[in-house]
Write an enzyme that holds these catalytic residues in place. Structure first.
Site, PDB file in Angstrom:
ATOM      1  N   CYS A  30     -19.317   2.106  -5.072  1.00  0.00           N
ATOM      2  CA  CYS A  30     -19.589   1.072  -6.091  1.00  0.00           C
ATOM      3  C   CYS A  30     -20.846   1.383  -6.882  1.00  0.00           C
ATOM      4  O   CYS A  30     -20.783   1.743  -8.045  1.00  0.00           O
ATOM      5  CB  CYS A  30     -19.746  -0.287  -5.404  1.00  0.00           C
ATOM      6  SG  CYS A  30     -18.478  -0.594  -4.212  1.00  0.00           S
TER       7      CYS A  30
ATOM      8  N   ASP B 223       0.857  -1.190   0.000  1.00  0.00           N
ATOM      9  CA  ASP B 223       0.000   0.000   0.000  1.00  0.00           C
ATOM     10  C   ASP B 223       0.894   1.241   0.000  1.00  0.00           C
ATOM     11  O   ASP B 223       1.979   1.242   0.597  1.00  0.00           O
ATOM     12  CB  ASP B 223      -0.920   0.017   1.238  1.00  0.00           C
ATOM     13  CG  ASP B 223      -2.148   0.898   0.985  1.00  0.00           C
ATOM     14  OD1 ASP B 223      -3.232   0.342   0.728  1.00  0.00           O
ATOM     15  OD2 ASP B 223      -1.979   2.145   1.001  1.00  0.00           O
TER      16      ASP B 223
ATOM     17  N   ARG C  41     -42.249 -12.819  -9.080  1.00  0.00           N
ATOM     18  CA  ARG C  41     -41.135 -12.393  -9.952  1.00  0.00           C
ATOM     19  C   ARG C  41     -40.837 -10.900  -9.841  1.00  0.00           C
ATOM     20  O   ARG C  41     -40.279 -10.293 -10.756  1.00  0.00           O
ATOM     21  CB  ARG C  41     -41.455 -12.774 -11.412  1.00  0.00           C
ATOM     22  CG  ARG C  41     -41.349 -14.283 -11.684  1.00  0.00           C
ATOM     23  CD  ARG C  41     -41.715 -14.649 -13.106  1.00  0.00           C
ATOM     24  NE  ARG C  41     -43.111 -14.323 -13.411  1.00  0.00           N
ATOM     25  CZ  ARG C  41     -44.158 -15.019 -12.959  1.00  0.00           C
ATOM     26  NH1 ARG C  41     -43.951 -16.064 -12.160  1.00  0.00           N
ATOM     27  NH2 ARG C  41     -45.395 -14.673 -13.261  1.00  0.00           N
TER      28      ARG C  41
ATOM     29  N   ARG D  44     -17.620  -9.304  -5.472  1.00  0.00           N
ATOM     30  CA  ARG D  44     -19.026  -8.894  -5.353  1.00  0.00           C
ATOM     31  C   ARG D  44     -19.472  -8.956  -3.892  1.00  0.00           C
ATOM     32  O   ARG D  44     -20.603  -9.283  -3.594  1.00  0.00           O
ATOM     33  CB  ARG D  44     -19.926  -9.724  -6.253  1.00  0.00           C
ATOM     34  CG  ARG D  44     -19.612 -11.193  -6.246  1.00  0.00           C
ATOM     35  CD  ARG D  44     -20.482 -12.093  -7.042  1.00  0.00           C
ATOM     36  NE  ARG D  44     -20.753 -11.763  -8.432  1.00  0.00           N
ATOM     37  CZ  ARG D  44     -21.126 -12.675  -9.325  1.00  0.00           C
ATOM     38  NH1 ARG D  44     -21.160 -13.937  -8.956  1.00  0.00           N
ATOM     39  NH2 ARG D  44     -21.453 -12.347 -10.551  1.00  0.00           N
TER      40      ARG D  44
ATOM     41  N   LYS E 184     -19.415  -7.381 -13.938  1.00  0.00           N
ATOM     42  CA  LYS E 184     -19.316  -6.620 -12.675  1.00  0.00           C
ATOM     43  C   LYS E 184     -20.116  -5.325 -12.774  1.00  0.00           C
ATOM     44  O   LYS E 184     -20.898  -4.972 -11.886  1.00  0.00           O
ATOM     45  CB  LYS E 184     -17.848  -6.316 -12.362  1.00  0.00           C
ATOM     46  CG  LYS E 184     -17.623  -5.406 -11.185  1.00  0.00           C
ATOM     47  CD  LYS E 184     -18.096  -6.012  -9.881  1.00  0.00           C
ATOM     48  CE  LYS E 184     -17.993  -5.051  -8.737  1.00  0.00           C
ATOM     49  NZ  LYS E 184     -18.537  -5.605  -7.481  1.00  0.00           N
TER      50      LYS E 184
ATOM     51  N   THR F 125     -12.777  -2.718 -10.069  1.00  0.00           N
ATOM     52  CA  THR F 125     -13.859  -2.575 -11.044  1.00  0.00           C
ATOM     53  C   THR F 125     -13.421  -1.585 -12.118  1.00  0.00           C
ATOM     54  O   THR F 125     -13.016  -0.468 -11.789  1.00  0.00           O
ATOM     55  CB  THR F 125     -15.118  -2.040 -10.342  1.00  0.00           C
ATOM     56  OG1 THR F 125     -15.441  -2.926  -9.272  1.00  0.00           O
ATOM     57  CG2 THR F 125     -16.292  -1.942 -11.305  1.00  0.00           C
TER      58      THR F 125
HETATM   59  N1  SAJ Z   1     -29.525   1.226  -1.108  1.00  0.00           N
HETATM   60  C1  SAJ Z   1     -30.845   1.683  -1.149  1.00  0.00           C
HETATM   61  N2  SAJ Z   1     -31.851   0.772  -1.206  1.00  0.00           N
HETATM   62  C2  SAJ Z   1     -31.593  -0.578  -1.217  1.00  0.00           C
HETATM   63  C3  SAJ Z   1     -30.247  -1.014  -1.188  1.00  0.00           C
HETATM   64  C4  SAJ Z   1     -29.232  -0.098  -1.126  1.00  0.00           C
HETATM   65  O1  SAJ Z   1     -31.093   2.897  -1.119  1.00  0.00           O
HETATM   66  O2  SAJ Z   1     -32.551  -1.362  -1.235  1.00  0.00           O
HETATM   67  C5  SAJ Z   1     -28.443   2.202  -1.042  1.00  0.00           C
HETATM   68  C6  SAJ Z   1     -27.602   2.027   0.207  1.00  0.00           C
HETATM   69  O3  SAJ Z   1     -28.148   2.745   1.285  1.00  0.00           O
HETATM   70  C7  SAJ Z   1     -26.281   2.610  -0.242  1.00  0.00           C
HETATM   71  C8  SAJ Z   1     -26.223   2.242  -1.713  1.00  0.00           C
HETATM   72  O4  SAJ Z   1     -27.554   1.952  -2.111  1.00  0.00           O
HETATM   73  O5  SAJ Z   1     -26.277   4.016  -0.114  1.00  0.00           O
HETATM   74  C9  SAJ Z   1     -25.327   1.032  -2.009  1.00  0.00           C
HETATM   75  O6  SAJ Z   1     -25.539   0.072  -1.012  1.00  0.00           O
HETATM   76  P1  SAJ Z   1     -25.568  -1.499  -1.418  1.00  0.00           P
HETATM   77  O7  SAJ Z   1     -25.748  -2.291  -0.185  1.00  0.00           O
HETATM   78  O8  SAJ Z   1     -26.579  -1.694  -2.480  1.00  0.00           O
HETATM   79  O9  SAJ Z   1     -24.200  -1.767  -2.119  1.00  0.00           O
HETATM   80  P2  SAJ Z   1     -22.665  -1.712  -1.710  1.00  0.00           P
HETATM   81  O10 SAJ Z   1     -22.073  -0.590  -2.463  1.00  0.00           O
HETATM   82  O11 SAJ Z   1     -22.427  -1.748  -0.248  1.00  0.00           O
HETATM   83  O12 SAJ Z   1     -22.203  -3.118  -2.356  1.00  0.00           O
HETATM   84  C10 SAJ Z   1     -22.486  -3.317  -3.729  1.00  0.00           C
HETATM   85  C11 SAJ Z   1     -22.955  -4.759  -3.880  1.00  0.00           C
HETATM   86  N3  SAJ Z   1     -23.411  -4.994  -5.236  1.00  0.00           N
HETATM   87  C12 SAJ Z   1     -24.596  -5.626  -5.416  1.00  0.00           C
HETATM   88  O13 SAJ Z   1     -25.323  -5.939  -4.483  1.00  0.00           O
HETATM   89  C13 SAJ Z   1     -24.972  -5.917  -6.836  1.00  0.00           C
HETATM   90  C14 SAJ Z   1     -21.795  -5.686  -3.588  1.00  0.00           C
HETATM   91  O14 SAJ Z   1     -22.164  -7.031  -3.872  1.00  0.00           O
HETATM   92  C15 SAJ Z   1     -20.619  -5.288  -4.453  1.00  0.00           C
HETATM   93  O15 SAJ Z   1     -19.517  -6.144  -4.250  1.00  0.00           O
HETATM   94  C16 SAJ Z   1     -20.212  -3.862  -4.106  1.00  0.00           C
HETATM   95  O16 SAJ Z   1     -21.314  -3.027  -4.464  1.00  0.00           O
HETATM   96  C17 SAJ Z   1     -18.981  -3.506  -4.894  1.00  0.00           C
HETATM   97  O17 SAJ Z   1     -17.917  -3.420  -4.229  1.00  0.00           O
HETATM   98  O18 SAJ Z   1     -19.078  -3.422  -6.105  1.00  0.00           O
END
Ligand code: SAJ
Length: 433
Positions: free
Chosen positions: A265, A31, A251, A159, A211, A118
């Site tokens: 992300c 790092d 669905r 992921r 991704k 990514t």
């Molecule tokens: N959020 C909502 N509503 C939801 C889910 C999330 O408003 O129903 C918001 C969260 O509060 C947050 C943002 O979206 O601000 C992202 O949160 P998240 O839990 O959806 O995602 P990350 O960024 O913590 O993780 C995502 C995940 N991707 C998917 O679920 C497809 C994770 O699997 C990935 O590895 C990660 O991005 C990444 O590093 O790419």
């Protein structure tokens, strides 16, 4: 292939390095931040992640994991550096190429280079071209194109969900795509030593797009949820109930509305597609812009709720981009706090609290101080701890009793019984009744 060099010891690199180190590999974690190197070599960690301290402690004390600021010879090089976007929403892959540059002197024939970061489609191939230009000695004349090098390249996107990284790094199915079948085979062999989920093999560009598709799907889904919530709020019904009942369809799986989409992300990756294919990515761009506009709408809602109060104090509970994590990067909660503080300067006091976040750039207060004499509470991150707040006790400390829950995290009937005027983002039913 026993020696691995992981470049970038952040939320993904450090868990990845410590998993390989605890599964028979000798790992050098690299790092550019000397403090991170120092903390890890003491067997400690600089990020909040369940189970990570134990894994790092075991790996460092066994001598299987060491941190340094420079790479060294290895069999496998794994690049886990950030890929943010720039002001113009164009992807910034400079850290990936800096990492590739840092390993150039150490690359030897037969090595495997894995890009975990990514990246927009095609970057893994561009990294191989970059190496070929700088290390022509590694080019095998008999092979043409990106496979001309006798160094192998693959894209192995992660992921994992922050908060469950170690479990998901092992159990999630994984997509691995190499520049050529031998690169794919090698990468699958290495990752097969830590992944218990299924490994799906493809080519590098497909793996890069998979991704981006995963996170873009989630962003578009959340933007639909946010838009339905806003419409229901205006219609005078509860958007959360609409989504919950719609999801009873076998669905249909509409995600939850919220105060915006944050993190490094979901809020970032869709722009990688939009910037490469602006004409084709209409829905993707619209969803991104809709989600990015939600914090402004929440601020407007708060200003409306507070307008009758004189010199009010607003307590923002939550700075993290989502519940139960300590990461405030790209956080809508921070955007909302900052916009409120700027717009109400001189007219109201706006404070912020978050027991998970340590961020010297934020004036974070303990929750008791934040709610003390507050007129309004705005819940912005769905941390489990907020469910334990006792509304009767909170009411005693506050001057007013307005609650805006943007995450549907609290038991609203309990808070109403304690005298709170409760508002839920996306629920217009209270106004109608
Ligand atoms: N959020 C909502 N509503 C939801 C889910 C999330 O408003 O129903 C918001 C969260 O509060 C947050 C943002 O979206 O601000 C992202 O949160 P998240 O839990 O959806 O995602 P990350 O960024 O913590 O993780 C995502 C995940 N991707 C998917 O679920 C497809 C994770 O699997 C990935 O590895 C990660 O991005 C990444 O590093 O790419």
């Amino acid at each position: 292939m026993k020696n691995i060099c992981v470049i970038g010891l952040g939320y993904i690199g450090l868990p990845t390095a410590s998993l390989f180190a605890n599964n028979g590999f000798h790992v050098l974690g690299v790092d550019t931040n000397p403090e991170i190197v120092e903390v890890i070599n003491k067997g400690k960690i600089h990020i909040e992640e369940v189970g990570l301290r134990t894994l790092v402690e075991a790996a460092v004390s066994s001598g299987q994991l060491k941190a340094a600021s420079e790479p060294a010879n290895a069999d496998v090089f794994i690049i886990c550096v950030p890929t943010p976007f720039k002001e113009d929403k164009k992807p910034d892959v400079s850290y990936v190429f800096e990492a590739a540059g840092s390993i150039l002197p150490y690359l030897r024939p037969g090595n495997l280079v894995v890009v975990e970061s990514t990246v927009p489609p095609g970057i893994t191939e561009k990294v191989a071209d970059f190496v070929a230009k700088k290390r022509a000695d590694l080019i095998e004349a008999k092979r043409k194109g990106a496979g001309s090098l006798n160094v192998f390249f693959a894209h192995c996107p992660e992921r994992v969900l922050p908060g469950k990284i170690l479990k998901e790094l092992v159990e999630n199915d994984r997509v691995i795509g190499g520049l050529g079948v031998e690169a794919t085979r090698l990468a699958c062999e290495i990752y097969g030593r830590i992944v218990s989920g299924r490994i799906y093999q493809t080519d590098a560009t497909t793996a890069e797009m998979v991704k981006l598709a995963e996170n873009t799907f989630r962003d578009v889904n959340i933007s639909l949820s946010n838009e339905l919530a806003l419409i229901c709020q205006k219609l005078g019904i509860n958007g959360w109930e609409v989504i919950n009942l719609a999801n009873k369809h076998p669905r249909v799986r509409i995600l939850n509305p919220g105060p915006g989409v944050g993190g490094h992300c979901i809020a970032v990756d869709p722009w990688f597609i939009v910037s490469e294919f602006p004409e084709e990515s209409q829905v993707i761009k619209a969803a991104r812009l809709r989600n990015d506009a939600i914090p402004e709408l929440v601020v407007k809602m708060i200003m409306g709720l507070i307008k009758k109060e004189t010199k009010p104090k607003i307590a923002c509970l939550g700075a993290a981009y989502k519940g139960n994590v300590g990461d405030a990067r790209n956080s809508p909660a921070v955007d909302i706090y900052r916009m409120l503080a700027a717009r109400l300067k001189g007219k109201a006091e706006v404070v912020i609290s978050d027991m998970h976040v340590e961020d010297s750039k934020l004036p974070l207060q303990p929750v008791d101080d934040a709610i003390n004499k507050a007129s309004m509470i705005v819940l912005l991150a769905d941390h489990e701890e907020y469910k334990e707040l006792d509304p009767v006790e909170v009411a005693k400390k506050m001057k007013g009793k307005i609650l805006l829950d943007t995450r549907n995290q609290l038991d609203h009937s309990r808070w109403r019984s304690a005298g709170f005027d409760v508002h839920l983002l996306g629920d217009g039913s209270a106004r109608r009744s």
